[in-house]
Design a protein around this motif. Structure first.
Motif, mmCIF file in Angstrom:
data_model
loop_
_atom_site.group_PDB
_atom_site.id
_atom_site.type_symbol
_atom_site.label_atom_id
_atom_site.label_comp_id
_atom_site.label_asym_id
_atom_site.label_seq_id
_atom_site.Cartn_x
_atom_site.Cartn_y
_atom_site.Cartn_z
ATOM 1 N N GLU A 130 12.355 -6.799 38.252
ATOM 2 C CA GLU A 130 13.075 -7.526 37.198
ATOM 3 C C GLU A 130 12.303 -7.458 35.891
ATOM 4 O OE1 GLU A 130 13.153 -11.329 39.059
ATOM 5 O OE2 GLU A 130 15.023 -10.911 40.161
ATOM 6 N N ALA A 134 12.074 -3.809 35.085
ATOM 7 C CA ALA A 134 13.453 -3.333 35.237
ATOM 8 C C ALA A 134 13.935 -2.679 33.942
ATOM 9 C CB ALA A 134 14.369 -4.502 35.612
ATOM 10 N N GLU A 135 13.588 -3.302 32.825
ATOM 11 C CA GLU A 135 14.048 -2.761 31.534
ATOM 12 C C GLU A 135 13.481 -1.362 31.297
ATOM 13 O OE1 GLU A 135 13.001 -5.810 28.728
ATOM 14 O OE2 GLU A 135 14.244 -7.221 29.863
ATOM 15 N N GLU A 138 15.377 1.073 33.373
ATOM 16 C CA GLU A 138 16.725 1.269 32.823
ATOM 17 C C GLU A 138 16.678 2.165 31.579
ATOM 18 O OE1 GLU A 138 17.900 -2.801 32.513
ATOM 19 O OE2 GLU A 138 18.392 -2.873 34.669
ATOM 20 N N GLY A 155 11.315 0.164 43.074
ATOM 21 C CA GLY A 155 12.513 -0.599 43.419
ATOM 22 C C GLY A 155 13.114 -0.151 44.743
ATOM 23 N N GLY A 165 16.359 -5.200 43.486
ATOM 24 C CA GLY A 165 16.503 -5.413 42.037
ATOM 25 C C GLY A 165 17.019 -4.160 41.363
ATOM 26 N N THR A 166 16.139 -3.531 40.590
ATOM 27 C CA THR A 166 16.530 -2.354 39.797
ATOM 28 C C THR A 166 15.708 -1.158 40.239
ATOM 29 O OG1 THR A 166 16.934 -3.790 37.930
ATOM 30 C CG2 THR A 166 16.624 -1.478 37.411
ATOM 31 N N THR A 167 16.289 0.027 40.102
ATOM 32 C CA THR A 167 15.495 1.234 40.330
ATOM 33 C C THR A 167 16.007 2.319 39.398
ATOM 34 O OG1 THR A 167 14.598 2.728 42.000
ATOM 35 C CG2 THR A 167 16.914 2.160 42.224
#
Ligand SMILES: NC(=O)C1=CN([C@@H]2O[C@H](COP(=O)(O)OP(=O)(O)OC[C@H]3O[C@@H](n4cnc5c(N)ncnc54)[C@H](OP(=O)(O)O)[C@@H]3O)[C@@H](O)[C@H]2O)[C@@H](O)CC1
Ligand SMILES: Nc1ncnc2c1ncn2[C@@H]1O[C@H](COP(=O)(O)OP(=O)(O)O)[C@@H](O)[C@H]1O
Ligand SMILES: [K+]
Length: 501
Positions: A130, A134-135, A138, A155, A165-167
């Motif tokens: 996160e 995460a940013e 992204e 992730g 979460g994010t990957t």
């Protein structure tokens, strides 16, 4: 190289290697960093520069080594981090030895033409990705920058291939020593891009201590057990397989299974048909025999007279009480009659949805090997608690189900997992998505029965059939329909057995 290690087993490998080497684990980190750089320079050599994203643990430590080595080669490198690795760790040492100035991760902005090295989290991923982590991922994904992931895309959970979460999707993932389930199970397999396994100096001998039970499903697992007919054999010695047919409007699935059994080498195959479906079956069968079985007594008589070595029940069969009755008869033939192995697929799996324990109890006391071949939907009907447990990987679900069912479990899909009640497991990695077509699972069920019927042990028979089925599918490729699969088996078997035509 085909062992698959859980993240815990990998940690153990790391520890054992560090002990054996006498110089701790830092040399492994240096080797890991160097291995990633070697791949970068081979595959991303024309990048204008390299953005290295470093996390707070040893995955980040690899990142610092990578950044330093790239910098020492005079290449353009920017280093981004959020938290510094804790003092005293290998990660901290690597960070200390890296002369580059670290920039705050939340300011990361990809540059056109630059490659991204994702060294945020690997085996130690412990919570959803996160915030600034995460940013950053992204931003790299949005910029469509080429990405090389260190160990795993950050992730992706190493034990399951799930996303926490994010990957991001990597073009290339470099992992160390051996693959982890997360490299092979979806969605992880797709997110890794191509996965390369690098040698970081961990001796293979540590595997004798760790004794991993999961393997990639390659022929090395079962090739020596593939049946080859003796020169003085006869057809019934090569295994007689019987496949239960459904009613007149649903007979094709049984014939596909029967054809799979025949092509994989069963010496004789019989379709067992209800009376009303005999005519339609007869119209489509030639080498494969046909016999009426509609009632309990007919099945008992068939078993007593013909001694089949293996059965398939389920494809197109219908989900009623007869599926349960016939399953129980096959698992427990009259005393004195040799037990035949059983592949339970499709409708016969569903038939036990309300009473799974009845199936498991029958398998538990049977002399035969039971192989269950559910896809995810059928699996959820027999094992609802395992299917709903979000913490279990596909590998773990198959393993627990195999123990509970006293059966070899083939949990199908793009990443088919084969598990035995004794704890062994294999993940299949070479299936083509063209196999996602009606009836291909029916052929697989027949193939497994064909190998069981020829005397191959259950786990190996299931692994071999899954691999050969995938290989046949790969050879057909676009346009594949289930009928094509058995017809490709002679060439696939020839290659696997090393036999000249
Ligand atoms: N084994 C080997 O042989 C070799 C291993 N090597 C390398 O080591 C790597 C494993 O290192 P590792 O164990 O330090 O774990 P790693 O992935 O860096 O993460 C741990 C840190 O991240 C944190 N953290 C976790 N998730 C988070 C999140 N979502 N958001 C925020 N923070 C999060 C976590 O925090 P904590 O859980 O403690 O709260 C901890 O601080 C492995 O992947 C490979 O690259 C190589 O050097 C060569 C040989
Ligand atoms: N995306 C995919 N990639 C590779 N293999 C797949 C994929 N989807 C399905 N398969 C394989 O195709 C077969 C489908 O079996 P199943 O779902 O039982 O279909 P059917 O009942 O129509 O025969 C299985 O062997 C499965 O592993
Ligand atoms: K990573």
């Amino acid at each position: 190289m085909h062992e698959i290690l859980s993240p815990q087993e990998m940690g153990e490998a790391d520890r054992l290697a560090a002990e054996a080497g006498g110089a701790g684990s830092y040399p492994l980190m240096l080797n890991a960093g160097a291995a990633v750089v070697a791949e970068l320079l081979t595959r991303f050599a024309d990048a204008a520069g390299y953005d290295v994203l470093c996390g707070p643990g040893n995955n980040g430590g690899d990142g610092y080594v990578i950044a330093r080595l790239l910098h020492e080669r005079g290449l353009a490198v920017r280093l981004w981090r959020q938290e510094v690795p804790p003092a005293g760790t290998d990660g901290a040492r690597a960070a200390d030895e890296c002369p580059l100035e670290a920039r705050p991760l939340d300011r990361f902005a990809p540059e056109p033409g630059w490659a991204v090295v994702d060294a945020l989290f690997g085996a130690g991923l412990s919570k959803p990705v996160e915030g600034p982590y995460a940013e950053a991922l992204e931003k790299a994904a949005t910029a469509k920058a080429p990405v090389i992931a260190v160990d795993l895309p950050s992730g992706v959970a190493g034990d399951s291939g799930r996303v926490l979460g994010t990957t991001l999707t990597a073009d290339l993932t470099v992992t160390f020593f051996r693959k982890k389930p997360g490299h092979l199970l979806f969605p992880g397999r797709k997110l890794c891009g191509e996965t390369v396994v690098a040698d970081v100096g961990i001796p293979a001998a540590v595997l004798q201590t760790i004794r991993p039970t999961c393997r990639e499903n390659t022929p090395a697992l079962w090739q020596t057990l593939l049946p080859r007919p003796e020169r003085d054999t006869h057809k019934y010695k090569r295994g007689h397989v019987a496949v239960f047919s459904g009613p007149p409007t649903a007979t094709g699935a049984a014939r596909l299974a029967a054809r799979g059994a025949a092509r994989i080498g069963a010496g004789a195959v019989t379709v067992l048909s209800p009376a009303a479906a005999l005519a339609v079956n007869a119209m489509h069968l030639t080498a494969i025999m046909l016999h009426r079985v509609e009632e309990e007594a007919e099945l008992a008589a068939f078993i007593e007279r013909r001694h089949p070595a293996a059965f398939v029940i389920g494809p197109g069969f219908g989900v009623g009480a007869t599926a349960r009755l016939f399953t129980e008869i096959v698992l427990h033939p009259a005393s004195g009659t040799a037990a035949a192995h059983l592949v339970l697929d499709a409708d016969a799996v569903t038939a036990f949805a309300e009473v799974p324990d009845r199936l498991f109890a029958a398998a538990g006391v049977s002399r035969a090997t039971l192989v269950l071949t559910p896809h995810e939907g059928e699996f959820a009907r027999l094992f609802p608690d395992l299917a709903e447990d979000a913490l279990l990987s596909k590998l773990e679900r198959a393993r627990q189900a195999a123990v509970r069912a006293h059966a070899v479990l083939v949990l199908k899909g793009a990443d088919t997992v084969i598990a035995a009640p004794d704890g062994r497991a294999a993940i299949n990695t070479d299936a083509t998505p063209y196999l996602a077509t009606a009836g291909s699972g029916d052929v697989l069920a027949g193939m497994i029965a064909g190998l069981l019927g020829q005397g191959m042990p259950g786990f190996e028979a299931a692994c071999a059939a899954v691999h050969l089925h995938a290989e046949a599918g790969r050879r057909v490729g676009p346009g594949l329909i289930a009928e094509d699969l058995p017809e490709r088996l002679p060439e696939v078997l020839c290659a696997c057995l090393g036999e000249e035509k």
